[in-house]
Design an enzyme around this catalytic site. Structure first.
Site, PDB file in Angstrom:
ATOM      1  N   ARG A 233       1.164 -11.218   6.811  1.00 38.13           N
ATOM      2  CA  ARG A 233       0.848 -10.030   6.005  1.00 38.13           C
ATOM      3  C   ARG A 233       1.791  -8.884   6.358  1.00 38.13           C
ATOM      4  O   ARG A 233       1.366  -7.810   6.779  1.00 38.13           O
ATOM      5  CB  ARG A 233      -0.600  -9.650   6.337  1.00 38.13           C
ATOM      6  CG  ARG A 233      -1.425  -9.108   5.224  1.00 38.13           C
ATOM      7  CD  ARG A 233      -2.885  -8.988   5.643  1.00 38.13           C
ATOM      8  NE  ARG A 233      -3.059  -8.213   6.842  1.00 38.13           N
ATOM      9  CZ  ARG A 233      -3.815  -8.557   7.886  1.00 38.13           C
ATOM     10  NH1 ARG A 233      -4.516  -9.649   7.883  1.00 38.13           N
ATOM     11  NH2 ARG A 233      -3.890  -7.777   8.956  1.00 38.13           N
TER      12      ARG A 233
ATOM     13  N   CYS B 211      15.424  24.274   5.441  1.00 39.75           N
ATOM     14  CA  CYS B 211      14.535  25.158   4.683  1.00 39.75           C
ATOM     15  C   CYS B 211      13.706  24.326   3.703  1.00 39.75           C
ATOM     16  O   CYS B 211      13.814  23.114   3.645  1.00 39.75           O
ATOM     17  CB  CYS B 211      15.359  26.202   3.942  1.00 39.75           C
ATOM     18  SG  CYS B 211      16.496  27.089   5.037  1.00 39.75           S
ATOM     19  N   MET B 212      12.890  24.989   2.915  1.00 36.98           N
ATOM     20  CA  MET B 212      12.040  24.269   1.967  1.00 36.98           C
ATOM     21  C   MET B 212      12.869  23.471   0.965  1.00 36.98           C
ATOM     22  O   MET B 212      12.529  22.335   0.621  1.00 36.98           O
ATOM     23  CB  MET B 212      11.139  25.254   1.216  1.00 36.98           C
ATOM     24  CG  MET B 212      10.126  24.573   0.306  1.00 36.98           C
ATOM     25  SD  MET B 212       9.147  25.739  -0.655  1.00 36.98           S
ATOM     26  CE  MET B 212       8.192  26.534   0.631  1.00 36.98           C
ATOM     27  N   ASP B 213      13.975  24.071   0.493  1.00 35.35           N
ATOM     28  CA  ASP B 213      14.733  23.507  -0.621  1.00 35.35           C
ATOM     29  C   ASP B 213      16.145  23.104  -0.264  1.00 35.35           C
ATOM     30  O   ASP B 213      16.859  22.578  -1.115  1.00 35.35           O
ATOM     31  CB  ASP B 213      14.865  24.555  -1.739  1.00 35.35           C
ATOM     32  CG  ASP B 213      13.599  25.310  -1.965  1.00 35.35           C
ATOM     33  OD1 ASP B 213      12.571  24.648  -2.205  1.00 35.35           O
ATOM     34  OD2 ASP B 213      13.612  26.556  -1.863  1.00 35.35           O
TER      35      ASP B 213
ATOM     36  N   LYS C  74       0.846  -1.207   0.000  1.00 41.69           N
ATOM     37  CA  LYS C  74       0.000   0.000   0.000  1.00 41.69           C
ATOM     38  C   LYS C  74       0.881   1.258   0.000  1.00 41.69           C
ATOM     39  O   LYS C  74       2.084   1.179   0.279  1.00 41.69           O
ATOM     40  CB  LYS C  74      -0.905  -0.025   1.234  1.00 41.69           C
ATOM     41  CG  LYS C  74      -0.148   0.042   2.563  1.00 41.69           C
ATOM     42  CD  LYS C  74      -1.060  -0.260   3.752  1.00 41.69           C
ATOM     43  CE  LYS C  74      -0.288  -0.171   5.060  1.00 41.69           C
ATOM     44  NZ  LYS C  74      -1.106  -0.643   6.207  1.00 41.69           N
TER      45      LYS C  74
ATOM     46  N   HIS D 228      -6.727  -7.214  12.024  1.00 40.80           N
ATOM     47  CA  HIS D 228      -5.469  -6.475  12.165  1.00 40.80           C
ATOM     48  C   HIS D 228      -5.220  -6.232  13.651  1.00 40.80           C
ATOM     49  O   HIS D 228      -6.163  -5.946  14.407  1.00 40.80           O
ATOM     50  CB  HIS D 228      -5.577  -5.154  11.383  1.00 40.80           C
ATOM     51  CG  HIS D 228      -4.287  -4.462  11.100  1.00 40.80           C
ATOM     52  ND1 HIS D 228      -3.121  -5.111  10.783  1.00 40.80           N
ATOM     53  CD2 HIS D 228      -3.996  -3.136  11.044  1.00 40.80           C
ATOM     54  CE1 HIS D 228      -2.161  -4.211  10.569  1.00 40.80           C
ATOM     55  NE2 HIS D 228      -2.668  -3.012  10.722  1.00 40.80           N
TER      56      HIS D 228
ATOM     57  N   ARG E  14     -10.810   0.135  14.409  1.00 40.95           N
ATOM     58  CA  ARG E  14     -10.534   1.045  13.298  1.00 40.95           C
ATOM     59  C   ARG E  14     -11.306   0.460  12.124  1.00 40.95           C
ATOM     60  O   ARG E  14     -12.531   0.426  12.156  1.00 40.95           O
ATOM     61  CB  ARG E  14      -9.009   1.082  13.084  1.00 40.95           C
ATOM     62  CG  ARG E  14      -8.480   2.326  12.444  1.00 40.95           C
ATOM     63  CD  ARG E  14      -6.982   2.246  12.246  1.00 40.95           C
ATOM     64  NE  ARG E  14      -6.581   1.151  11.366  1.00 40.95           N
ATOM     65  CZ  ARG E  14      -5.338   0.904  10.977  1.00 40.95           C
ATOM     66  NH1 ARG E  14      -4.349   1.668  11.385  1.00 40.95           N
ATOM     67  NH2 ARG E  14      -5.056  -0.088  10.165  1.00 40.95           N
TER      68      ARG E  14
ATOM     69  N   TYR F 182      17.935  30.570   8.079  1.00 49.51           N
ATOM     70  CA  TYR F 182      16.906  31.455   8.634  1.00 49.51           C
ATOM     71  C   TYR F 182      16.932  31.485  10.160  1.00 49.51           C
ATOM     72  O   TYR F 182      17.029  30.448  10.805  1.00 49.51           O
ATOM     73  CB  TYR F 182      15.512  30.990   8.212  1.00 49.51           C
ATOM     74  CG  TYR F 182      15.189  31.139   6.752  1.00 49.51           C
ATOM     75  CD1 TYR F 182      15.421  32.330   6.071  1.00 49.51           C
ATOM     76  CD2 TYR F 182      14.622  30.080   6.060  1.00 49.51           C
ATOM     77  CE1 TYR F 182      15.093  32.455   4.721  1.00 49.51           C
ATOM     78  CE2 TYR F 182      14.282  30.190   4.724  1.00 49.51           C
ATOM     79  CZ  TYR F 182      14.517  31.380   4.049  1.00 49.51           C
ATOM     80  OH  TYR F 182      14.199  31.491   2.737  1.00 49.51           O
TER      81      TYR F 182
HETATM   82  C1  PLP Z   1      -0.491  -1.777   6.799  1.00 47.68           C
HETATM   83  C2  PLP Z   1      -1.104  -3.070   7.114  1.00 47.68           C
HETATM   84  C3  PLP Z   1      -0.332  -4.221   7.284  1.00 47.68           C
HETATM   85  C4  PLP Z   1       1.178  -4.190   7.349  1.00 47.68           C
HETATM   86  O1  PLP Z   1       1.572  -3.648   8.590  1.00 47.68           O
HETATM   87  P1  PLP Z   1       3.134  -3.542   8.964  1.00 47.68           P
HETATM   88  O2  PLP Z   1       3.142  -3.046  10.358  1.00 47.68           O
HETATM   89  O3  PLP Z   1       3.733  -2.574   8.012  1.00 47.68           O
HETATM   90  O4  PLP Z   1       3.675  -4.907   8.811  1.00 47.68           O
HETATM   91  C5  PLP Z   1      -0.975  -5.429   7.428  1.00 47.68           C
HETATM   92  N1  PLP Z   1      -2.323  -5.494   7.433  1.00 47.68           N
HETATM   93  C6  PLP Z   1      -3.103  -4.411   7.309  1.00 47.68           C
HETATM   94  C7  PLP Z   1      -4.573  -4.549   7.328  1.00 47.68           C
HETATM   95  C8  PLP Z   1      -2.527  -3.149   7.157  1.00 47.68           C
HETATM   96  O5  PLP Z   1      -3.296  -2.064   7.037  1.00 47.68           O
END
Ligand code: PLP
Length: 389
Positions: free
Chosen positions: A232, A322-324, A48, A176, A146, A275
């Site tokens: 995962r 700074c920005m750049d 992701k 999760h 969540r 700055y």
């Molecule tokens: C982002 C995410 C993961 C991976 O989590 P990590 O801490 O980067 O291993 C696994 N499952 C779900 C649903 C996530 O949103």
């Protein structure tokens, strides 16, 4: 796989002023390492947010080369980008509003995560419109509170899936973890039990998933009892330790950020730099200007609180970012640093440079935010990946 990675840099183009290099071989190796932890279970590489900003397509290919069997993303759009690149392994997307383009996901054979009756209905309607069944995974909330179906909603989601089974194929059930980075925390056991109960409830309703999964990176490397059919991991495939206090777990960071010196100049004792003149030269000195700033992902809050590896040693940042641009102190003799030399901001740490973890510690954040923050004029370049760069 040779020749299959996108070439992002034109070899005849001038060297970029600033770049972040992504080592695809490190990604492949990290996935192999994580498969070692996973044992017989499958591995879904989480790519992701454009592969945690490492480049989702290239990371996916590198992860598959290391044995990742599936890919995980949030949105339908992220999944479609991978399909468009010709990646054909199972892809699950798990965070969409009910009006997302589920029809496109179904046409592209993308598995859709559902967390509510509304999601189920929307996916079923899209399946009918397309004229093909949708593959879905139910996300059940086991305590993160969540995303995922709540304890109240979950039975209703199961009923809806059963009612709409002509349009929907249930492939997965997943959840999760809230506290996986504290492996011994009892909440992990609570979530495990709730997850087991949720899978049993589905089976009792005649809904038998092919694959159930719960473990993120931290649970992959510390809690085998949370692995189920598939792990995962996200952050760990990029080589960043999911629990830095417990070590590296054999992972190698894949991202190295560097910038080339744009200017070297003398600054006299008593003169202020950048700055606000927050840094005043305590003696005559020489400074180097790096053409990267907060618009490129170097947090302004780091000003005066980090070092870069330049001319064979760590050189301290002085004054504000700074920005750049930002300035580092080379000391009175300039250390032989020339304009055009390359300074490493963070990387693996193997050559004495800082790591994303070090930045995160200084900033009071996590390395996830550091690596996903690189942007602006820093150009991504890939190395490794079967030498196809
Ligand atoms: C982002 C995410 C993961 C991976 O989590 P990590 O801490 O980067 O291993 C696994 N499952 C779900 C649903 C996530 O949103």
């Amino acid at each position: 796989m040779a020749g299959s990675f996108p070439v992002t840099a034109d070899p005849s183009a001038p060297e970029p002023q600033a770049e972040f290099v992504v080592d695809l071989d490190a990604i492949t190796q990290n996935v192999r390492t994580l498969r070692g932890y996973a044992g017989d279970g499958a591995l879904m590489a989480v790519v992701k947010a454009d592969g945690y900003n490492h480049g989702a397509v290239a990371v996916s290919r590198a992860a598959i080369a290391g044995g990742a069997r599936e890919l995980g993303v949030t949105t339908v759009a992220e999944a479609l980008e991978l399909r468009k690149a010709g990646i054909d392994v199972p892809i699950l997307c798990w965070l969409n509003t009910a009006d997302a383009d589920f029809a496109a996901a179904i046409r592209a054979d993308v598995e859709i995560g559902v967390s509510s009756v509304k999601h189920v209905a929307a996916v079923a309607a899209a399946a009918k419109a397309v004229g093909a069944p949708a593959t879905v995974a139910v996300k059940v909330d086991t305590g993160l509170n969540r995303n995922g179906a709540s304890q109240q909603e979950y039975p209703l989601v199961l009923d809806a899936l059963a009612d709409l089974s002509s349009s929907l194929r249930l492939r997965g059930i997943f959840s999760h973890l809230a506290l996986a980075d504290s492996p011994q925390h009892p909440m992990n056991d609570t979530q495990r039990q709730r997850f087991v109960d949720a899978v049993a409830a589905a089976k009792a309703n005649g809904l038998v998933p092919e694959v159930v999964h719960l473990a993120n990176s931290a649970a992959t490397v510390t809690r085998q009892d949370l692995h189920f059919d598939m792990v995962r991991p996200g952050i760990a495939i990029y080589g960043l330790s999911p629990i830095p206090e417990l070590g590296t777990f054999g992972l190698v960071p894949a991202m190295t950020v560097s910038a080339r010196v744009a200017l070297v100049k003398a600054v006299a004792a008593g003169e202020g730099v950048s700055y606000g003149h927050e840094w005043i030269a305590p003696r005559d000195t020489t400074v180097a200007l790096l053409p990267v700033g907060y618009a490129d992902g170097i947090p302004r809050a780091l000003g005066g609180r980090f070092d870069v590896l330049l001319g064979g040693a760590r050189r301290p940042s002085i004054g504000r970012v700074c920005m750049d641009q930002l300035v580092v102190d080379l000391g009175p003799d300039g250390a032989g640093v020339q304009e055009g030399d390359r300074a490493v901001l963070f990387g693996t740490g193997a050559n004495g440079e800082a790591t994303a973890q070090e930045w995160a510690d200084t900033l009071g954040t996590i390395h996830y935010e550091v690596v996903t923050g690189m942007r602006g004029r820093t150009v991504r370049r890939y190395v490794g990946g079967n030498g196809s760069q």
